[in-house]
Design a protein around this motif. Structure first.
Motif, mmCIF file in Angstrom:
data_model
loop_
_atom_site.group_PDB
_atom_site.id
_atom_site.type_symbol
_atom_site.label_atom_id
_atom_site.label_comp_id
_atom_site.label_asym_id
_atom_site.label_seq_id
_atom_site.Cartn_x
_atom_site.Cartn_y
_atom_site.Cartn_z
ATOM 1 N N LEU A 240 -59.454 -15.215 84.307
ATOM 2 C CA LEU A 240 -59.783 -15.556 85.690
ATOM 3 C C LEU A 240 -58.584 -16.215 86.374
ATOM 4 C CD1 LEU A 240 -63.371 -17.059 85.225
ATOM 5 C CD2 LEU A 240 -62.805 -14.817 86.171
ATOM 6 N N GLY A 241 -57.909 -17.104 85.644
ATOM 7 C CA GLY A 241 -56.730 -17.756 86.185
ATOM 8 C C GLY A 241 -55.595 -16.771 86.432
ATOM 9 N N ALA A 242 -55.433 -15.808 85.513
ATOM 10 C CA ALA A 242 -54.381 -14.801 85.672
ATOM 11 C C ALA A 242 -54.656 -13.897 86.874
ATOM 12 C CB ALA A 242 -54.258 -13.975 84.401
ATOM 13 N N VAL A 243 -55.909 -13.490 87.048
ATOM 14 C CA VAL A 243 -56.285 -12.649 88.188
ATOM 15 C C VAL A 243 -55.977 -13.366 89.499
ATOM 16 C CG1 VAL A 243 -58.233 -11.640 89.437
ATOM 17 C CG2 VAL A 243 -58.011 -11.270 86.972
ATOM 18 N N ALA A 244 -56.295 -14.660 89.550
ATOM 19 C CA ALA A 244 -56.022 -15.435 90.771
ATOM 20 C C ALA A 244 -54.523 -15.525 91.042
ATOM 21 C CB ALA A 244 -56.623 -16.831 90.639
ATOM 22 N N ALA A 245 -53.724 -15.681 89.985
ATOM 23 C CA ALA A 245 -52.269 -15.759 90.153
ATOM 24 C C ALA A 245 -51.704 -14.435 90.655
ATOM 25 C CB ALA A 245 -51.618 -16.139 88.829
ATOM 26 N N GLY A 250 -49.632 -11.271 95.528
ATOM 27 C CA GLY A 250 -49.687 -9.998 96.231
ATOM 28 C C GLY A 250 -49.531 -8.787 95.320
ATOM 29 N N LYS A 251 -49.877 -8.949 94.037
ATOM 30 C CA LYS A 251 -49.672 -7.864 93.078
ATOM 31 C C LYS A 251 -50.973 -7.306 92.494
ATOM 32 C CE LYS A 251 -44.988 -9.137 91.742
ATOM 33 N NZ LYS A 251 -44.055 -9.432 90.627
ATOM 34 N N THR A 252 -52.081 -7.530 93.172
ATOM 35 C CA THR A 252 -53.351 -6.979 92.711
ATOM 36 C C THR A 252 -53.242 -5.458 92.620
ATOM 37 O OG1 THR A 252 -54.616 -8.786 93.686
ATOM 38 C CG2 THR A 252 -55.815 -6.748 93.198
ATOM 39 N N GLY A 253 -53.626 -4.913 91.473
ATOM 40 C CA GLY A 253 -53.527 -3.469 91.234
ATOM 41 C C GLY A 253 -52.207 -3.049 90.631
ATOM 42 N N VAL A 275 -59.725 -6.422 86.084
ATOM 43 C CA VAL A 275 -59.629 -6.651 84.635
ATOM 44 C C VAL A 275 -59.918 -5.327 83.937
ATOM 45 C CG1 VAL A 275 -60.613 -7.871 82.648
ATOM 46 C CG2 VAL A 275 -60.258 -9.082 84.813
ATOM 47 N N VAL A 276 -59.031 -4.950 83.026
ATOM 48 C CA VAL A 276 -59.124 -3.636 82.377
ATOM 49 C C VAL A 276 -60.153 -3.621 81.261
ATOM 50 C CG1 VAL A 276 -57.815 -1.970 80.983
ATOM 51 C CG2 VAL A 276 -56.752 -3.035 82.965
#
Length: 320
Positions: A240-245, A250-253, A275-276
């Motif tokens: 969850l913390g990594a996804v937020a970072a 600006g690197k979602t996806g 999340v994969v």
């Protein structure tokens, strides 16, 4: 001497029989002549959804077996507060419970106090995070372990992630507490999968199982390695913390994330691809398995060998 008439004798006999029947109906399922055993469940941070789910599962099991055993449920505030967990065990020893079922925050630091528990006549069952075998041997402490194969589960997760990458892509691993056996095993499982797929692994760093710490680590990794393609996290809290970072950068996806635990908070991210993959070690049943082992031993059965519980892959949207 006063004589008892036939009618009086019949009445007294009826009262006596009624009393015997009622006392039999009020018996518990505990061994004859013994009180119900009292079992203490000691977990890591209840702020982590995984352990709150574990606690709920244990409470439901006890509610369904209320005549069989009593349950005390405890957990610490922070994953790294080893002193608090040691203090919890000390308090439980003083309460003279029959058994302690523990998910230790550290594989070595809890052995000494658990030895004191055993010396006080308390059965100890280890769940979730396995105690260090060498330290147990040195302490002459024999503790059955009930839990999953973390390395195998993490490798499955890593293999799904590798299917979304190209050889030599740069990947990061955020591990749990470095001295926790389950954290070590998950890191090794991720490394197994990444090495087999030919990935470039940057130096491993610890998020100590916590979302905020993992967020800080992931942010630093993304800044230092702008070509980073994926982050593998040893639990979902850190994922969850990594996804937020990643989102903040600006690197979602563009940077993939994998986790471990299948907590409810991660499932929307599995559905939308942030999340994969993760691994489900069935938190709601893990403590129950340990409690059931403790009850069998308290009833006179021999302590079993270590028991491996199931851990299942949960792949997200778009996983190959």
């Amino acid at each position: 001497m006063r004589k008892i008439s036939a009618s009086s004798g019949s009445f007294l006999l009826a009262v006596l029989l009624s009393s015997l029947v009622n006392s039999g109906c009020n018996k518990s399922n505990a061994p004859e002549g013994k009180a119900k055993p009292k079992i203490a469940l000691v977990m890591k941070s209840l702020a982590n959804e995984f352990f709150s789910t574990m606690a709920d599962g244990a409470k439901k099991h006890q509610a369904a077996h209320v005549q069989t055993y009593d349950l005390i449920v405890n957990g610490i505030k922070n994953e790294t507060d080893l002193a608090e967990q040691v203090n919890l065990v000390e308090q439980i020893i003083a309460r003279r419970v029959n058994a302690i079922v523990i998910a230790p925050a550290d594989s070595k630091a809890l052995v000494t106090v658990l030895k004191r528990a055993q010396d006080a006549g308390i059965l100890v069952v280890n769940i979730d995070n396995q105690l260090d075998a060498q330290v147990l041997q040195q302490a002459r402490l024999n503790v059955p372990f009930v839990g999953p194969d973390n390395r195998a589960g993490a490798r499955k997760v890593g293999e799904v992630l590798a299917g979304r990458l190209a050889p030599n892509d740069k990947v990061a691993i955020i591990e749990g507490i470095p001295t926790a056996f389950n954290g070590q095993q998950r890191r090794l499982g991720f490394e197994d999968a990444m090495k087999a797929a030919g990935m470039n692994i940057i130096p491993v760093q610890s998020g100590y199982w916590e979302m905020e710490k993992a967020n800080n680590v992931a942010t630093a990794m993304l800044n230092e390695h702008p070509d980073l393609k994926a982050i593998l996290c040893a639990n979902d809290n850190m994922a969850l913390g990594a996804v937020a970072a990643i989102q903040a950068s600006g690197k979602t996806g563009k940077v993939l994330v994998a986790g471990f635990d299948n907590i409810a908070a991660i499932r929307p991210m599995l559905a939308d691809g942030r999340v994969v993959a993760t691994a489900d070690q069935h938190a709601d049943q893990l403590a129950v398995f340990g409690i059931e082992v403790a009850l069998k031993i308290l009833q006179g059965e021999a302590a079993p060998a270590n028991q491996t519980t199931s851990v299942d892959l949960v792949a997200g949207s778009g996983a190959k």
